[in-house]
Design an enzyme around this catalytic site. Structure first.
Site, short mmCIF file in Angstrom:
data_model
loop_
_atom_site.label_atom_id
_atom_site.label_comp_id
_atom_site.label_asym_id
_atom_site.label_seq_id
_atom_site.Cartn_x
_atom_site.Cartn_y
_atom_site.Cartn_z
CB SER A 25 -0.86 0.04 1.34
OG SER A 25 -1.50 1.11 1.63
CE1 TYR A 64 -4.45 -1.96 5.40
CE2 TYR A 64 -3.21 -0.14 4.98
CZ TYR A 64 -3.89 -1.12 4.58
OH TYR A 64 -4.31 -1.18 3.14
#
Length: 268
Positions: free
Chosen positions: A151, A164
């Site tokens: 990401s 995350y």
């Protein structure tokens, strides 16, 4: 691209929805034999139906209800695929979560160990276990492609997203290290770094509203398919893909009164 991927055997983790489902469908359309894994049989069956409708002539796709967090499940994933197709050519790791179940955004100081561990277990440990499970077959073949979903949160940390971001930074490091180890065996390991993507993972971010700047899932899948179709003597190093402009999505539920405004988004 279809000629490049035709009859290759591809595993997609997190295949029950979002990027995983769209990737499985695209691979089937390109002529690959597709194995989809996830924790919910109903969503996996929906993926299989969509893949078969998109590519009725493609080799038989099948689903495995497995958990990427469990070592034995990832071993079974590889074993069942080899039993059926005798080889593993592609792994795309799409399984991921934004937050622990039933938990909203919170600062690290207020975060329970279980919340941290839950995200790391799925995103980072799950990617490691899936990658490791397919490596013996790929090494024996002296060929293979692994694409791990990281990401843009693996490039920059964001408030209230510590686990995350840590998991996605970790996936990037894992992918780079594995790429160095595996290249001598003819295995190509690449990572994809999407920005905010229009998937159901946004529901895990409530009451923070979803971003107005999101990528269609198909754009991320286009990049994954491009990586898989590259000539064998090249890789695309850690490509990031982000939206060009805002796209309002009014179908999402608005946050409650006084909700904090978080960062612009994340990918599944």
């Amino acid at each position: 691209m279809s000629s490049t991927l035709k009859d290759r055997v591809a595993i997609v983790t997190g295949g029950g929805g979002g990027i995983g489902r769209a990737t499985a469908i695209a691979l089937a359309r390109a002529g690959a034999a597709v194995v989809v894994t996830g924790r919910t049989s109903a969503t996996l069956e929906e993926t299989l139906r969509a893949a078969r409708q998109a590519a009725p002539e493609a080799p038989g796709a099948f689903a495995l209800v497995l958990d990427v967090r469990r070592e034995e499940d990832m071993g079974l994933m590889a074993a069942r695929t080899l039993e059926r197709f005798r080889r593993i050519d592609i792994l795309v790791t799409c399984a991921g979560v934004l937050r622990a179940a039933q938990k909203g955004p919170r600062p690290t100081v207020d975060m329970a160990v279980e919340e941290w561990a839950g995200v790391i277990a799925t995103n980072l440990r799950g990617t490691f276990l899936a990658d490791r499970a397919v490596l013996p077959a790929m090494m024996g073949q002296r060929s293979g492609d692994i694409v791990n979903l990281s990401s843009t949160s693996g490039l920059r940390g964001y408030a209230y997203d510590a686990p995350y971001c840590a998991s996605k930074f970790g996936i990037l490091g894992l992918s780079e290290a594995l790429a160095e180890e595996a290249r001598a065996h003819g295995i190509r390991v690449q990572a994809v770094l999407p920005g905010p993507v229009a998937t159901g993972i946004w529901e895990q971010n409530l009451p923070v509203p979803p971003s107005e700047k999101t990528l269609p899932v198909e754009r991320v899948v286009d990049l994954i398919m491009y990586l898989l179709a590259l000539p064998r003597d090249v890789v695309l190093a850690n490509p990031a893909i982000v939206p060009l402009r805002a796209q309002r999505r009014p179908s999402w539920r608005a946050p409650g009164p006084g909700a904090a405004v978080g960062r612009e988004g994340t990918e599944p």
